[in-house]
Design a protein around this motif. Structure first.
Motif, PDB file in Angstrom:
ATOM      1  N   LEU A  68     -17.440   7.607 -30.226  1.00  0.00           N
ATOM      2  CA  LEU A  68     -17.753   6.347 -29.574  1.00  0.00           C
ATOM      3  C   LEU A  68     -17.647   5.203 -30.577  1.00  0.00           C
ATOM      4  N   LEU A  69     -16.927   4.160 -30.214  1.00  0.00           N
ATOM      5  CA  LEU A  69     -16.824   2.959 -31.044  1.00  0.00           C
ATOM      6  C   LEU A  69     -17.551   1.850 -30.298  1.00  0.00           C
ATOM      7  N   ALA A  70     -18.804   1.634 -30.677  1.00  0.00           N
ATOM      8  CA  ALA A  70     -19.689   0.749 -29.917  1.00  0.00           C
ATOM      9  C   ALA A  70     -20.315  -0.300 -30.827  1.00  0.00           C
ATOM     10  N   GLY A  71     -20.530  -1.475 -30.267  1.00  0.00           N
ATOM     11  CA  GLY A  71     -21.107  -2.577 -31.030  1.00  0.00           C
ATOM     12  C   GLY A  71     -22.514  -2.919 -30.602  1.00  0.00           C
ATOM     13  N   GLU A  72     -22.652  -4.049 -29.900  1.00  0.00           N
ATOM     14  CA  GLU A  72     -23.976  -4.583 -29.572  1.00  0.00           C
ATOM     15  C   GLU A  72     -24.274  -4.437 -28.079  1.00  0.00           C
ATOM     16  N   ASN A  73     -25.449  -3.892 -27.768  1.00  0.00           N
ATOM     17  CA  ASN A  73     -25.895  -3.755 -26.386  1.00  0.00           C
ATOM     18  C   ASN A  73     -26.571  -5.046 -25.933  1.00  0.00           C
ATOM     19  N   LEU A  74     -26.047  -5.643 -24.857  1.00  0.00           N
ATOM     20  CA  LEU A  74     -26.572  -6.917 -24.354  1.00  0.00           C
ATOM     21  C   LEU A  74     -26.587  -6.925 -22.838  1.00  0.00           C
ATOM     22  N   SER A  75     -27.602  -7.538 -22.260  1.00  0.00           N
ATOM     23  CA  SER A  75     -27.556  -7.818 -20.833  1.00  0.00           C
ATOM     24  C   SER A  75     -26.533  -8.931 -20.612  1.00  0.00           C
ATOM     25  N   TYR A  76     -26.058  -9.070 -19.370  1.00  0.00           N
ATOM     26  CA  TYR A  76     -25.118 -10.154 -19.080  1.00  0.00           C
ATOM     27  C   TYR A  76     -25.782 -11.513 -19.290  1.00  0.00           C
ATOM     28  N   GLN A  77     -27.075 -11.596 -19.024  1.00  0.00           N
ATOM     29  CA  GLN A  77     -27.785 -12.851 -19.269  1.00  0.00           C
ATOM     30  C   GLN A  77     -27.745 -13.192 -20.754  1.00  0.00           C
ATOM     31  N   GLU A  78     -27.996 -12.207 -21.611  1.00  0.00           N
ATOM     32  CA  GLU A  78     -27.960 -12.427 -23.054  1.00  0.00           C
ATOM     33  C   GLU A  78     -26.557 -12.795 -23.516  1.00  0.00           C
ATOM     34  N   PHE A  79     -25.564 -12.122 -22.969  1.00  0.00           N
ATOM     35  CA  PHE A  79     -24.188 -12.406 -23.377  1.00  0.00           C
ATOM     36  C   PHE A  79     -23.781 -13.824 -22.995  1.00  0.00           C
ATOM     37  N   PHE A  80     -24.013 -14.199 -21.743  1.00  0.00           N
ATOM     38  CA  PHE A  80     -23.589 -15.527 -21.306  1.00  0.00           C
ATOM     39  C   PHE A  80     -24.409 -16.630 -21.973  1.00  0.00           C
ATOM     40  N   THR A  81     -25.616 -16.321 -22.391  1.00  0.00           N
ATOM     41  CA  THR A  81     -26.392 -17.290 -23.173  1.00  0.00           C
ATOM     42  C   THR A  81     -25.675 -17.601 -24.477  1.00  0.00           C
ATOM     43  N   LYS A  82     -25.087 -16.587 -25.086  1.00  0.00           N
ATOM     44  CA  LYS A  82     -24.306 -16.803 -26.311  1.00  0.00           C
ATOM     45  C   LYS A  82     -23.102 -17.704 -26.035  1.00  0.00           C
ATOM     46  N   ILE A  83     -22.462 -17.513 -24.898  1.00  0.00           N
ATOM     47  CA  ILE A  83     -21.304 -18.340 -24.546  1.00  0.00           C
ATOM     48  C   ILE A  83     -21.728 -19.794 -24.325  1.00  0.00           C
ATOM     49  N   VAL A  84     -22.829 -19.971 -23.611  1.00  0.00           N
ATOM     50  CA  VAL A  84     -23.326 -21.329 -23.331  1.00  0.00           C
ATOM     51  C   VAL A  84     -23.673 -22.049 -24.625  1.00  0.00           C
ATOM     52  N   SER A 117     -24.263   4.138 -28.254  1.00  0.00           N
ATOM     53  CA  SER A 117     -24.512   4.185 -29.691  1.00  0.00           C
ATOM     54  C   SER A 117     -23.276   4.680 -30.431  1.00  0.00           C
ATOM     55  N   ALA A 118     -22.996   4.074 -31.587  1.00  0.00           N
ATOM     56  CA  ALA A 118     -21.861   4.486 -32.424  1.00  0.00           C
ATOM     57  C   ALA A 118     -22.314   5.304 -33.629  1.00  0.00           C
ATOM     58  N   LYS A 119     -23.467   5.921 -33.536  1.00  0.00           N
ATOM     59  CA  LYS A 119     -24.048   6.630 -34.681  1.00  0.00           C
ATOM     60  C   LYS A 119     -23.108   7.690 -35.245  1.00  0.00           C
ATOM     61  N   LYS A 120     -22.462   8.462 -34.378  1.00  0.00           N
ATOM     62  CA  LYS A 120     -21.573   9.532 -34.850  1.00  0.00           C
ATOM     63  C   LYS A 120     -20.398   8.950 -35.638  1.00  0.00           C
ATOM     64  N   ALA A 121     -19.767   7.909 -35.107  1.00  0.00           N
ATOM     65  CA  ALA A 121     -18.634   7.288 -35.800  1.00  0.00           C
ATOM     66  C   ALA A 121     -19.059   6.692 -37.138  1.00  0.00           C
ATOM     67  N   GLU A 122     -20.238   6.097 -37.167  1.00  0.00           N
ATOM     68  CA  GLU A 122     -20.741   5.519 -38.410  1.00  0.00           C
ATOM     69  C   GLU A 122     -20.978   6.600 -39.457  1.00  0.00           C
ATOM     70  N   PHE A 162     -20.297  -1.425 -37.331  1.00  0.00           N
ATOM     71  CA  PHE A 162     -20.009  -2.349 -36.245  1.00  0.00           C
ATOM     72  C   PHE A 162     -20.946  -3.537 -36.313  1.00  0.00           C
ATOM     73  N   GLN A 163     -20.343  -4.720 -36.378  1.00  0.00           N
ATOM     74  CA  GLN A 163     -21.110  -5.950 -36.535  1.00  0.00           C
ATOM     75  C   GLN A 163     -21.563  -6.492 -35.175  1.00  0.00           C
ATOM     76  N   PRO A 164     -22.556  -7.365 -35.173  1.00  0.00           N
ATOM     77  CA  PRO A 164     -22.933  -8.033 -33.921  1.00  0.00           C
ATOM     78  C   PRO A 164     -21.732  -8.741 -33.309  1.00  0.00           C
ATOM     79  N   ILE A 165     -21.783  -9.011 -32.035  1.00  0.00           N
ATOM     80  CA  ILE A 165     -20.614  -9.494 -31.308  1.00  0.00           C
ATOM     81  C   ILE A 165     -20.324 -10.982 -31.537  1.00  0.00           C
ATOM     82  N   ASP A 166     -21.212 -11.700 -32.205  1.00  0.00           N
ATOM     83  CA  ASP A 166     -21.056 -13.159 -32.360  1.00  0.00           C
ATOM     84  C   ASP A 166     -19.731 -13.566 -32.994  1.00  0.00           C
ATOM     85  N   GLN A 167     -19.329 -12.878 -34.057  1.00  0.00           N
ATOM     86  CA  GLN A 167     -18.088 -13.240 -34.731  1.00  0.00           C
ATOM     87  C   GLN A 167     -16.882 -13.018 -33.833  1.00  0.00           C
ATOM     88  N   ALA A 168     -16.917 -11.949 -33.052  1.00  0.00           N
ATOM     89  CA  ALA A 168     -15.817 -11.671 -32.127  1.00  0.00           C
ATOM     90  C   ALA A 168     -15.723 -12.757 -31.058  1.00  0.00           C
TER      91      ALA A 168
END
Length: 324
Positions: free
Chosen positions: A225-241, A292-297, A304-310
């Motif tokens: 699994l290649l996974a980053g940050e778990n976010l609700s859609y509310q949390e994600f769109f707050t970042k966009i706003v 979770s990306a624990k196995k890949a890590e 895997f970094q937080p999604i902000d930079q992406a």
């Protein structure tokens, strides 16, 4: 090393090609339209026009390569039946692995999807061992990726097959756009209607690094699994706003309303009409599918970094290319 990378026009493949060229590898990119390729010409890059459902095109693409990174897939959420997904994501993938075996390639990296695995909660996210569960069992796309994954792994006694399963990717070079459409839906909008669920968001460049690590360190028959940050859609769109100068009102869409729309979409699909609205897709928007990306890590040594930079890189790329 000379690598065949399929789906070369896509978000992930473009970033993966860029990564391997920077490492000094030679790359052959298989794509359906050279005119849509986003990277500049490179002395170590060869573009081959073709389709993975065409055996002769696959033979031509695989010839002379050392390994395959198979990214191409049919991902459209609006197809009314399974046949189209099966033709590309299962039979097309089988064409590639058979050709790779014929040409005696050593490694085959299959880019599957996190949607082939069961999701979890924020406290206990899904892993490679979590079995697939509703509503993703109702998704035609997820079904085809899981069937393609199982089909390829059945050839692991003849060629090393390693599967990587990324979550929802964001970043630059999203020319279609594909997953980056979610950014365009929110950035600069006066109103954002968001669903009650959530998902795992991952930087596409981290996924490219994960593919590179899987090629070097991945074990035959293993899935990562290649996974980053778990976010609700509310949390994600707050970042966009927060990244837009527009004053935005965010409105949560109730699950019940989504389901009503979804069942209406099911009726439309029975008439063989394309629509991305279906009960399965609306149910998926209503759950928080976290991973979770624990196995890949631990096994591949990737992080895997937080999604902000992406998000920032995707917005900058969209603005530079006139999409925002």
């Amino acid at each position: 090393m000379k690598l065949l990378i399929t789906g070369a026009n896509g978000l992930l493949a473009t970033n993966t090609i860029k990564h391997f060229l920077e490492l000094g590898h030679s790359v052959k990119g298989l794509l359906r339209s050279k005119e849509k390729f986003l990277l500049p010409p490179h002395k170590n890059l060869e573009l081959v026009q073709g389709d993975i459902t065409d055996v002769s095109a696959v033979e031509n693409a695989v010839n002379g390569c050392d390994a395959v990174i198979h990214i191409a897939a049919l991902t459209s959420p609006d197809l009314p039946n399974y046949d189209s997904y099966y033709k590309v994501n299962v039979l097309g993938s089988e064409n590639l692995v058979n050709s790779a075996i014929k040409h005696q390639l050593k490694r085959f990296i299959y880019v599957s999807s996190a949607n082939t695995m069961g999701f979890g909660t924020l406290e206990s996210p899904g892993t490679e061992k979590t079995p697939l569960k509703p509503p993703f069992t109702e998704s035609l796309y997820a079904k085809s990726k899981l069937e393609g994954q199982e089909k390829l792994l059945s050839y692991a006694d003849k060629i090393n097959v390693i599967t990587v399963n990324p979550t929802f990717m964001l970043g630059p070079y999203d020319g279609k756009p594909s997953s980056g459409e979610i950014i365009l839906m929110g950035y600069g909008k006066k109103f954002i209607f968001y669903p009650p669920g959530g998902k795992n968001f991952v930087d596409v460049r981290d996924v490219a690094l994960g593919i590179s690590a899987a090629l070097e360190k991945g074990k035959n028959r293993e899935t990562y699994l290649l996974a980053g940050e778990n976010l609700s859609y509310q949390e994600f769109f707050t970042k966009i706003v927060q990244r837009s100068e527009t004053k935005t009102v965010m409105i949560k869409v109730p699950t019940q309303l989504l389901l009503v729309a979804g069942y209406g979409g099911d009726f439309i699909r029975k008439m063989a009409i394309k629509t991305s609205v279906s009960s399965a897709n609306m149910k998926i928007l209503s759950v928080k599918n976290y991973y979770s990306a624990k196995k890949a890590e631990e096994e591949l040594g990737v992080h895997f970094q937080p999604i902000d930079q992406a998000i920032d890189n995707a917005i900058a790329w969209f603005q530079k290319n006139g999409k925002l």
